[in-house]
Design a protein around this motif. Structure first.
Motif, PDB file in Angstrom:
ATOM      1  N   ILE A 116      51.023 -50.592  11.028  1.00  0.00           N
ATOM      2  CA  ILE A 116      50.507 -50.491  12.271  1.00  0.00           C
ATOM      3  C   ILE A 116      50.633 -51.506  13.188  1.00  0.00           C
ATOM      4  N   GLY A 117      51.114 -52.776  12.674  1.00  0.00           N
ATOM      5  CA  GLY A 117      51.255 -54.153  13.338  1.00  0.00           C
ATOM      6  C   GLY A 117      51.591 -53.997  14.664  1.00  0.00           C
ATOM      7  N   SER A 118      52.574 -53.028  15.061  1.00  0.00           N
ATOM      8  CA  SER A 118      53.075 -53.057  16.720  1.00  0.00           C
ATOM      9  C   SER A 118      52.733 -51.751  17.285  1.00  0.00           C
ATOM     10  N   LEU A 119      51.847 -51.250  16.709  1.00  0.00           N
ATOM     11  CA  LEU A 119      51.373 -49.980  17.422  1.00  0.00           C
ATOM     12  C   LEU A 119      50.797 -50.215  18.713  1.00  0.00           C
ATOM     13  N   TYR A 120      49.868 -51.010  18.728  1.00  0.00           N
ATOM     14  CA  TYR A 120      49.382 -51.604  20.158  1.00  0.00           C
ATOM     15  C   TYR A 120      50.567 -51.642  21.193  1.00  0.00           C
ATOM     16  N   ASP A 121      51.459 -52.583  20.875  1.00  0.00           N
ATOM     17  CA  ASP A 121      52.494 -52.911  21.637  1.00  0.00           C
ATOM     18  C   ASP A 121      53.349 -51.625  22.295  1.00  0.00           C
ATOM     19  N   PHE A 122      53.579 -50.692  21.112  1.00  0.00           N
ATOM     20  CA  PHE A 122      54.161 -49.670  21.657  1.00  0.00           C
ATOM     21  C   PHE A 122      53.492 -48.600  22.612  1.00  0.00           C
ATOM     22  N   LYS A 123      52.079 -48.552  22.252  1.00  0.00           N
ATOM     23  CA  LYS A 123      51.201 -47.791  23.233  1.00  0.00           C
ATOM     24  C   LYS A 123      51.019 -48.385  24.554  1.00  0.00           C
ATOM     25  N   ALA A 124      51.205 -49.612  24.840  1.00  0.00           N
ATOM     26  CA  ALA A 124      51.215 -50.711  25.845  1.00  0.00           C
ATOM     27  C   ALA A 124      52.277 -50.392  26.893  1.00  0.00           C
ATOM     28  N   LYS A 127      42.461 -58.831  10.766  1.00  0.00           N
ATOM     29  CA  LYS A 127      41.376 -58.859  11.936  1.00  0.00           C
ATOM     30  C   LYS A 127      42.179 -58.841  13.254  1.00  0.00           C
ATOM     31  N   SER A 128      43.167 -59.552  13.333  1.00  0.00           N
ATOM     32  CA  SER A 128      44.051 -59.812  14.467  1.00  0.00           C
ATOM     33  C   SER A 128      44.511 -58.586  15.131  1.00  0.00           C
ATOM     34  N   LEU A 129      44.654 -57.495  14.289  1.00  0.00           N
ATOM     35  CA  LEU A 129      45.354 -56.307  14.779  1.00  0.00           C
ATOM     36  C   LEU A 129      44.405 -55.563  15.852  1.00  0.00           C
ATOM     37  N   LYS A 130      45.218 -55.100  16.798  1.00  0.00           N
ATOM     38  CA  LYS A 130      44.467 -54.375  18.008  1.00  0.00           C
ATOM     39  C   LYS A 130      44.298 -52.955  17.762  1.00  0.00           C
ATOM     40  N   GLY A 146      39.179 -48.624  15.573  1.00  0.00           N
ATOM     41  CA  GLY A 146      38.201 -49.372  15.616  1.00  0.00           C
ATOM     42  C   GLY A 146      36.934 -49.013  15.393  1.00  0.00           C
ATOM     43  N   GLU A 147      36.739 -47.617  15.242  1.00  0.00           N
ATOM     44  CA  GLU A 147      35.415 -46.938  14.888  1.00  0.00           C
ATOM     45  C   GLU A 147      34.905 -47.479  13.770  1.00  0.00           C
ATOM     46  N   SER A 148      35.686 -47.699  12.486  1.00  0.00           N
ATOM     47  CA  SER A 148      35.051 -48.260  11.550  1.00  0.00           C
ATOM     48  C   SER A 148      35.827 -49.226  11.064  1.00  0.00           C
ATOM     49  N   LYS A 149      35.031 -50.539  10.269  1.00  0.00           N
ATOM     50  CA  LYS A 149      36.069 -51.578   9.793  1.00  0.00           C
ATOM     51  C   LYS A 149      36.994 -50.955   8.626  1.00  0.00           C
ATOM     52  N   PRO A 191      53.198 -57.138  13.381  1.00  0.00           N
ATOM     53  CA  PRO A 191      52.987 -57.419  14.606  1.00  0.00           C
ATOM     54  C   PRO A 191      54.328 -58.351  15.214  1.00  0.00           C
ATOM     55  N   GLY A 192      54.475 -57.716  16.569  1.00  0.00           N
ATOM     56  CA  GLY A 192      55.700 -58.539  17.013  1.00  0.00           C
ATOM     57  C   GLY A 192      56.961 -57.809  16.649  1.00  0.00           C
ATOM     58  N   PHE A 193      57.163 -56.622  16.048  1.00  0.00           N
ATOM     59  CA  PHE A 193      58.181 -55.953  15.518  1.00  0.00           C
ATOM     60  C   PHE A 193      58.553 -55.051  16.633  1.00  0.00           C
TER      61      PHE A 193
END
Length: 227
Positions: free
Chosen positions: A71-79, A131-134, A98-101, A38-40
């Motif tokens: 996958i830490g920065s995946l959400y940021d890239f997609k956003a 848990k904080s991964l989006k 997020g479909e499955s834990k 995250p943050g990368f």
């Protein structure tokens, strides 16, 4: 087609660490393999630019498996770049979306119960990190043997580190992008973090599968390029 090794240096617990995401360059696609912690996002954008490319031209992100450093920065890239299509295996796509834990989170929660007192703080931090991964929807699910990018890039199922881990084989370049199916340890390909593999026997078989390709170049996320 070309594979560009990206070198991302960062500080963790007072020491300098490096990860090596890969950039796949072809005539019509620019694909990033894994996205760091995250943050990368800014670090990876800068490294892409340093190699003569622009992150705004990314067409795909391929995720080898669900771990916070991949996958830490995946959400940021997609956003920031919503046109990017996300590619992952069928198993890992369930965790990414997020479909499955996530099985890594389940493992971490189970391990916490058995950690000695001096490791409890780190164990709790790691669980919170997971848990904080989006979550991000996966656009294209792949399976073993599938071909990408005009049939130039082959998906190889390499389970063990996680159940749905994939690696990438580019025959034209005689190259493999290993993810965490193999790390470069002083010039040798070895299993990544054996104690944290979800299935060590499968991880060892996946390593043998990768080695059996006799590739000229192995792009390892940890340890860097071999060959």
């Amino acid at each position: 087609m070309e594979i560009v090794e990206l070198s991302i240096s960062f500080e963790f617990n007072g020491t300098t660490n490096v990860i090596y995401p890969s950039l796949i360059v072809s005539e019509n696609e620019l694909a990033l393999v894994d996205t760091g912690y995250p943050g990368f996002l800014p670090l990876i954008e800068s490294e892409i630019a340093r190699n003569g490319y622009d992150a705004k031209n990314l067409t795909h992100i391929i995720i080898t498996h669900y771990d916070d450093d991949h996958i830490g920065s995946l959400y940021d890239f997609k956003a920031k770049y919503p046109w990017i299509r996300i590619i992952a295996s069928e198993q890992e796509a369930r965790f990414i979306s997020g479909e499955s834990k996530a099985e890594r989170l389940i493992q971490a929660e189970n391990l916490l119960q058995h950690l000695p007192e001096e490791q409890q703080a780190f164990g709790k931090w790691f669980i919170q990190q997971l848990k904080s991964l989006k979550h991000v929807p996966v656009d294209h699910v792949v399976r073993d043997g599938d071909m990408l990018f005009s049939n130039q890039c082959k998906i190889i199922a390499t389970p063990g580190h996680t159940s749905g881990h994939i690696s990438l084989y580019v025959p034209e370049l005689n190259s493999v992008i290993t993810g965490d199916a193999a790390v470069n340890d002083n010039g040798q390909l070895v299993v990544a973090n054996p104690h944290y593999c979800l299935d060590l026997e499968k991880a060892e078989q996946s390593l043998r599968t990768i080695i059996s390709l006799h590739a000229a170049h192995y792009y390892c996320y940890h340890g860097g390029k071999l060959g």
